[in-house]
Motif scaffolding. Structure first.
Motif, PDB file in Angstrom:
ATOM      1  N   GLY A  44       0.826  -1.200   0.000  1.00 35.14           N
ATOM      2  CA  GLY A  44       0.000   0.000   0.000  1.00 35.14           C
ATOM      3  C   GLY A  44       0.858   1.246   0.000  1.00 35.14           C
ATOM      4  O   GLY A  44       1.682   1.446  -0.876  1.00 35.14           O
ATOM      5  N   ARG A  65       4.257  -1.666  -6.827  1.00 31.03           N
ATOM      6  CA  ARG A  65       3.647  -2.809  -7.495  1.00 31.03           C
ATOM      7  C   ARG A  65       2.341  -2.439  -8.150  1.00 31.03           C
ATOM      8  O   ARG A  65       1.563  -1.654  -7.642  1.00 31.03           O
ATOM      9  CB  ARG A  65       3.393  -3.909  -6.456  1.00 31.03           C
ATOM     10  CG  ARG A  65       4.634  -4.634  -6.078  1.00 31.03           C
ATOM     11  CD  ARG A  65       4.625  -4.948  -4.616  1.00 31.03           C
ATOM     12  NE  ARG A  65       3.547  -5.856  -4.270  1.00 31.03           N
ATOM     13  CZ  ARG A  65       3.286  -6.231  -3.039  1.00 31.03           C
ATOM     14  NH1 ARG A  65       3.999  -5.766  -2.037  1.00 31.03           N
ATOM     15  NH2 ARG A  65       2.319  -7.074  -2.807  1.00 31.03           N
ATOM     16  N   GLN A  67      -0.184  -4.037  -8.281  1.00 31.34           N
ATOM     17  CA  GLN A  67      -1.292  -4.454  -7.429  1.00 31.34           C
ATOM     18  C   GLN A  67      -1.943  -3.257  -6.725  1.00 31.34           C
ATOM     19  O   GLN A  67      -3.142  -3.219  -6.505  1.00 31.34           O
ATOM     20  CB  GLN A  67      -0.738  -5.442  -6.402  1.00 31.34           C
ATOM     21  CG  GLN A  67      -1.751  -6.005  -5.453  1.00 31.34           C
ATOM     22  CD  GLN A  67      -1.043  -6.641  -4.265  1.00 31.34           C
ATOM     23  OE1 GLN A  67       0.113  -7.035  -4.344  1.00 31.34           O
ATOM     24  NE2 GLN A  67      -1.728  -6.722  -3.154  1.00 31.34           N
ATOM     25  N   PHE A  68      -1.125  -2.282  -6.362  1.00 27.77           N
ATOM     26  CA  PHE A  68      -1.649  -1.162  -5.582  1.00 27.77           C
ATOM     27  C   PHE A  68      -1.880   0.073  -6.428  1.00 27.77           C
ATOM     28  O   PHE A  68      -2.010   1.173  -5.916  1.00 27.77           O
ATOM     29  CB  PHE A  68      -0.694  -0.844  -4.436  1.00 27.77           C
ATOM     30  CG  PHE A  68      -0.544  -1.968  -3.477  1.00 27.77           C
ATOM     31  CD1 PHE A  68      -1.603  -2.337  -2.663  1.00 27.77           C
ATOM     32  CD2 PHE A  68       0.634  -2.678  -3.392  1.00 27.77           C
ATOM     33  CE1 PHE A  68      -1.483  -3.400  -1.785  1.00 27.77           C
ATOM     34  CE2 PHE A  68       0.761  -3.736  -2.520  1.00 27.77           C
ATOM     35  CZ  PHE A  68      -0.299  -4.103  -1.712  1.00 27.77           C
ATOM     36  N   LEU A  71      -4.614   2.790  -5.771  1.00 21.93           N
ATOM     37  CA  LEU A  71      -4.557   3.725  -4.655  1.00 21.93           C
ATOM     38  C   LEU A  71      -3.703   4.950  -4.975  1.00 21.93           C
ATOM     39  O   LEU A  71      -3.733   5.922  -4.247  1.00 21.93           O
ATOM     40  CB  LEU A  71      -3.965   3.026  -3.425  1.00 21.93           C
ATOM     41  CG  LEU A  71      -4.948   2.261  -2.557  1.00 21.93           C
ATOM     42  CD1 LEU A  71      -4.221   1.673  -1.370  1.00 21.93           C
ATOM     43  CD2 LEU A  71      -6.059   3.162  -2.062  1.00 21.93           C
ATOM     44  N   TYR A  75      -3.137   8.646  -2.928  1.00 20.65           N
ATOM     45  CA  TYR A  75      -1.938   9.135  -2.246  1.00 20.65           C
ATOM     46  C   TYR A  75      -1.513  10.488  -2.814  1.00 20.65           C
ATOM     47  O   TYR A  75      -0.949  11.318  -2.120  1.00 20.65           O
ATOM     48  CB  TYR A  75      -0.780   8.137  -2.414  1.00 20.65           C
ATOM     49  CG  TYR A  75      -1.033   6.780  -1.797  1.00 20.65           C
ATOM     50  CD1 TYR A  75      -1.463   6.667  -0.478  1.00 20.65           C
ATOM     51  CD2 TYR A  75      -0.832   5.615  -2.521  1.00 20.65           C
ATOM     52  CE1 TYR A  75      -1.707   5.428   0.082  1.00 20.65           C
ATOM     53  CE2 TYR A  75      -1.068   4.371  -1.970  1.00 20.65           C
ATOM     54  CZ  TYR A  75      -1.512   4.275  -0.671  1.00 20.65           C
ATOM     55  OH  TYR A  75      -1.744   3.049  -0.123  1.00 20.65           O
TER      56      TYR A  75
ATOM     57  N   MET B 245      -4.878 -10.176  -1.256  1.00 18.22           N
ATOM     58  CA  MET B 245      -4.104  -9.127  -1.905  1.00 18.22           C
ATOM     59  C   MET B 245      -4.775  -8.614  -3.181  1.00 18.22           C
ATOM     60  O   MET B 245      -4.589  -7.471  -3.553  1.00 18.22           O
ATOM     61  CB  MET B 245      -2.710  -9.651  -2.221  1.00 18.22           C
ATOM     62  CG  MET B 245      -1.953 -10.066  -0.957  1.00 18.22           C
ATOM     63  SD  MET B 245      -0.270 -10.590  -1.274  1.00 18.22           S
ATOM     64  CE  MET B 245      -0.444 -12.322  -1.536  1.00 18.22           C
ATOM     65  N   LEU B 246      -5.533  -9.487  -3.846  1.00 19.08           N
ATOM     66  CA  LEU B 246      -6.055  -9.091  -5.164  1.00 19.08           C
ATOM     67  C   LEU B 246      -7.582  -9.102  -5.274  1.00 19.08           C
ATOM     68  O   LEU B 246      -8.118  -8.511  -6.207  1.00 19.08           O
ATOM     69  CB  LEU B 246      -5.484 -10.021  -6.247  1.00 19.08           C
ATOM     70  CG  LEU B 246      -3.969 -10.041  -6.394  1.00 19.08           C
ATOM     71  CD1 LEU B 246      -3.564 -11.077  -7.421  1.00 19.08           C
ATOM     72  CD2 LEU B 246      -3.456  -8.681  -6.810  1.00 19.08           C
ATOM     73  N   LEU B 267       1.442 -10.021  -8.384  1.00 19.31           N
ATOM     74  CA  LEU B 267       1.874 -10.578  -7.096  1.00 19.31           C
ATOM     75  C   LEU B 267       3.352 -10.317  -6.822  1.00 19.31           C
ATOM     76  O   LEU B 267       3.836 -10.637  -5.741  1.00 19.31           O
ATOM     77  CB  LEU B 267       1.602 -12.078  -7.050  1.00 19.31           C
ATOM     78  CG  LEU B 267       0.146 -12.473  -6.859  1.00 19.31           C
ATOM     79  CD1 LEU B 267      -0.010 -13.969  -6.966  1.00 19.31           C
ATOM     80  CD2 LEU B 267      -0.376 -12.001  -5.513  1.00 19.31           C
ATOM     81  N   PRO B 369      -4.973  -1.439   0.933  1.00 17.46           N
ATOM     82  CA  PRO B 369      -6.175  -2.245   0.744  1.00 17.46           C
ATOM     83  C   PRO B 369      -5.913  -3.696   1.117  1.00 17.46           C
ATOM     84  O   PRO B 369      -4.877  -4.257   0.759  1.00 17.46           O
ATOM     85  CB  PRO B 369      -6.454  -2.125  -0.755  1.00 17.46           C
ATOM     86  CG  PRO B 369      -5.153  -1.805  -1.373  1.00 17.46           C
ATOM     87  CD  PRO B 369      -4.327  -1.095  -0.348  1.00 17.46           C
TER      88      PRO B 369
END
Lengths: 259, 592
Positions: A44, A65, A67-68, A71, A75, B245-246, B267, B369
């Protein structure tokens, strides 16, 4: 609740952006803790409050990453400065800044300033390699670092640099960074003549040796000072809900990229 | 096609659920696939198939029904050994309908049959098993996957996509394993093409368990002698950790879009979290028991901490969780949440693992998250994580909100919690809190136990918990700890066996005696010195249960407090502030 318990209100927001494993957390850690240590992939975003003279600077260290990714715009909301970080030994990390991260800054302040930072300069540059800020601390940490380097590293760990100090090919030159800075300004629709010059806003740093790290943060803080002062004045009018104000303001301005 | 119903080679077999009709016609190809996999992983695989509990199976004449004792036949065919007398009080009668069909080479089977005879119990070998994976330093990613040492790992975990793309491997790099994973996927999809699901493959030394969840296939190759059920539940945890995580929704969306997507892109950097989970599952019985182990604490202190959390709230805050020394101190929930769902132990385990695996959390305040897969697999909570006692970093606060933008409001809650705890000196008191020693129970012969009540009084249908003392000598070394845990896993496997569940097991092992007991009120595992008598063990258990009853207040979280963050003007200024902070995009937001 007594007023004294109130959190020290941040006056200004600085955000570190960049691909995974370029060294965002390490840069911040070098600056705040004066150390270099093995970090693990940030989850995060991590919020830090840094005292800068009479001011409180909030720094968001974000995860690189994908993945984040969602967000990122949160930020960046209301940010006064964005540090776009890449890895000098990895061309892709600069390309990622343009492809993935630049659009996240849409929610930043309209007068937000941008710094383009090439980290891991110690791997390509003798000068950066030799800049040993704290020789004693470095000695022990580099050992630690070597023993358990992140497995996920796409780039090899910082191995002991040979006499020449250069073991890795430099993939991103300073000229590339300067050109990227120009494209940022164009993206933002800023006038190159009135904006901060590229030479001043492009840095090459090494979180490992500390090379140029203080210079980066200090230059940035000095540049965002006007923004701080302006915000202070605004805050004096309404002492309690300054954050909401800033957030609402940011929300209106921001072209939302959130899906 | 050589079909045989051989009981001796019980350790070999492929279990397949679903109609078995296709199985026979397809067996040759399956055999080829298996031998391919075998070449790679187990030199002498002999495959057998068990078509499970399917009425249609009855129609197949050449598959005689397997004796219901089948799953236990290994013990049954062994000579009764001194070390392994099992006094078994039967629970329910086992369900029948388990069929075992031998598909492959009989010669091999006989060979192995002899091999199997040599040792009497799977547990004998436990002691000489490889030391726990924690012992391996550094990274597993650069391991040579062709090396013997790689094959010898106690438990391999692989995650791949339906397209056969590698996503995660516990040891070795995924790229190097892409052909192995390809074979695994071939097995899965081959069996699938016959409207079947491959569940497991047994070889002499290994159990291979398959789990398919949506577009992901998880495979475990274990020599740990855990039951298939246990291994499958571990795979499920791995899946949940990925989901956390996803989210499930985004994974499905991604693969609907692009079948051969490389999930490692998303990942990347999370491998450590999965590695950490696998190590934790090997060493922490919480996962086995699906229950949470909370830190023993005077109930007055726990209540006061709960009250502190209860007071520091903000709109959209859903859970406030306090953790010390990687164990739960207290959980406080939003009132509305309690009505429709409860926090599952598995979700707490995933959170604890995430915090444990991420030393980065020790600095600064984290906002990230996190999906709690059992609570809702498709949505994120925005989680605030911060340590309250830097630089020691043992006490960690987690605040879960549904509002992506609530960071500053939630950070303010932490400020208030910190202050209230400072005023009450809570941190000092928490620092003194410790796990307990079994000697506190005050009975000789009892070495260790795990007690899981099904309902903690006053915590009805809330969080499933268990209590357990420190592992002390002789279980103080890593190997011994693992050995005891393996014994517990064995007992647990027997108790929860699908085919023949048990209620009470008295197990005389080589170096200790164990007793496992399940009632409608609790599940209990006890470990005694080897010389204990049955009568003595029963007396000890009576005393133990009495002691737990007495200490209940301290050992368990009993009064989970609730709060209400819904705007309530009568309450305080907080309520009035609610509407203002309610930003447009609150609620569960998906990131992708």
């Amino acid at each position: 609740m007594p007023e004294s318990s109130k959190m020290r209100k941040p006056d200004v927001k600085v955000v570190l952006l960049g691909d995974t494993n370029v060294g965002k957390t390490s840069l911040l850690h070098r600056y705040t803790e004066r150390k270099f240590k093995d970090t693990i992939s940030t989850v995060g975003g991590a919020f830090f409050l840094k005292q800068w003279g009479p001011y409180n600077v909030s720094i968001w260290d974000t995860a690189g990453r994908e993945q984040f990714h969602g967000l990122g715009s949160m930020y960046c909301r209301g940010a006064a400065a964005v540090i776009l970080t890449y890895d000098v030994t990895n061309w892709q990390s600069l390309a990622e800044l343009e492809e993935r991260f630049l659009s996240l800054t849409d929610t930043a302040n309209h007068d937000c300033i941008y710094a383009v930072v090439g980290n891991k300069a110690d791997l390509t540059d003798t000068k950066a390699y030799l800049s040993q800020e704290t020789p004693d601390a470095n000695q022990t940490e580099s050992e630690e670092h070597r023993s358990d380097v992140l497995s996920a590293c796409p780039t090899p760990p910082a191995s002991p640099v040979s006499i020449s100090g250069v073991t890795f090919p430099k993939q991103v030159t300073r000229e590339d960074a300067l050109a990227f800075y120009g494209r940022i300004l164009r993206y933002k629709g800023s006038d190159e003549r009135t904006s901060l010059p590229a030479e001043k806003m492009c840095f090459e740093t090494s979180a490992k040796t500390g090379y140029n790290v203080d210079a980066l943060f200090e230059a940035l803080f000095d540049l965002v000072l006007p923004s701080m002062l302006r915000k202070r004045n605004e805050n004096q009018q309404s002492a309690t809900v300054d954050l909401e104000v800033c957030r609402k303001g940011g929300g209106k301005r921001g072209r939302s990229t959130c899906c | 096609m050589d079909t045989d119903n051989d009981q001796e080679g019980e350790t070999q077999g492929v279990k397949i659920c679903g109609p078995p009709l296709e199985v026979n016609t397809a067996a040759d190809t399956l055999a080829t696939s298996l031998s391919l996999l075998g070449n790679h992983m187990f030199p002498d695989v002999v495959a057998r198939k068990a078509a499970r509990e399917d009425e249609r199976a009855q129609d197949v004449p050449e598959e005689p029904p397997q004796d219901t004792e089948g799953s236990l036949s290994l013990q049954a065919t062994e000579p009764e050994s001194q070390e392994h007398q099992d006094d078994v009080a039967d629970g329910t009668q086992s369900d029948s309908g388990e069929f075992v069909v031998t598909v492959l080479a009989k010669a091999k089977l006989e060979e192995q049959g002899l091999g199997v005879k040599g040792h009497s119990s799977p547990l004998l070998e436990v002691g000489i098993q490889e030391s726990p994976p924690a012992a391996h330093g550094g990274s597993h990613r650069d391991e040579d996957v062709t090396a013997e040492s790689w094959r010898r790992h106690r438990k391999h975990i692989f995650v791949l996509s339906e397209a056969g793309k590698p996503i995660y491997s516990r040891y070795g790099s995924e790229e190097a394993l892409s052909s192995t994973m390809g074979v695994m996927m071939a097995l899965v999809s081959f069996v699938q093409s016959g409207d079947n699901n491959i569940r497991s493959v047994y070889s002499e030394e290994h159990t291979v368990v398959f789990l398919q969840k949506g577009p992901l296939v998880l495979v475990c190759v274990s020599s740990s002698r855990q039951s298939e059920q246990q291994l499958r539940s571990e795979l499920l945890y791995v899946y949940y950790q990925i989901i956390s995580m996803l989210t499930q929704a985004s994974i499905s969306r991604i693969f609907e879009h692009k079948k051969n997507y490389d999930l490692r892109r998303l990942l990347a950097g999370s491998e450590k979290i999965l590695d950490g989970l696998l190590d934790l599952m090997d060493s922490d019985p919480s996962f086995l028991l699906t229950a949470v182990h909370c830190l023993p604490l005077a109930s007055s202190l726990r209540d006061s901490l709960s009250q502190i959390l209860q007071k520091a709230i903000t709109p959209n805050l859903v859970f406030s969780i306090l953790i010390a020394k990687n164990q739960l101190l207290t959980v406080v929930q939003e009132r509305a949440v309690i009505e429709d769902a409860r926090l599952e132990p598995a979700d707490i385990h995933l959170l604890l693992n995430l915090i444990g695996a991420s030393s980065a959390f020790q600095a600064g305040e984290i906002w990230t998250p996190i999906c709690l897969p059992l609570f809702n697999p498709d949505c994120y909570f925005y989680t605030y994580i911060s340590y309250l006692d830097p630089p020691e970093c043992t006490v960690c606060l987690l605040l879960l909100s549904t509002d992506k933008e609530a960071f500053y409001a939630v950070a303010e809650c932490k400020r208030r919690i910190e202050e209230a705890m400072a005023a009450q000196g809570s941190l000092g008191l928490i620092a003194k809190a410790q796990t307990y020693s079994v000697s506190q129970v005050g009975v000789a012969d009892l070495r260790h136990f795990m007690y899981k009540p099904f309902d903690v009084p006053d915590n009805h249908r809330q969080l499933t918990q268990f209590t357990s003392p420190e592992m002390e000598a002789p279980y103080h070394t890593e190997e011994e700890k693992m050995r005891l845990l393996d014994l517990y896993r064995y007992m647990h496997g027997r108790i929860h066996s699908n085919s023949r569940p048990l209620k009470l097991i008295y197990h005389v092992a080589e170096r200790e005696t164990l007793l496992a007991w399940v009632t409608s009120k609790f599940e209990l595992y006890t470990c005694f010195s080897p010389l204990v008598t049955k009568a003595c063990a029963i007396t000890v258990i009576t005393k133990l249960l009495r002691w737990i009853k007495k200490e209940e207040e301290r050992l368990f979280i009993r009064y989970p407090p609730k709060y209400s963050t819904t705007p309530n003007p009568a309450k305080s200024s907080r309520g009035a502030k609610a509407e203002q902070t309610d930003s447009s995009d609150n609620g569960f937001l998906s990131l992708l």
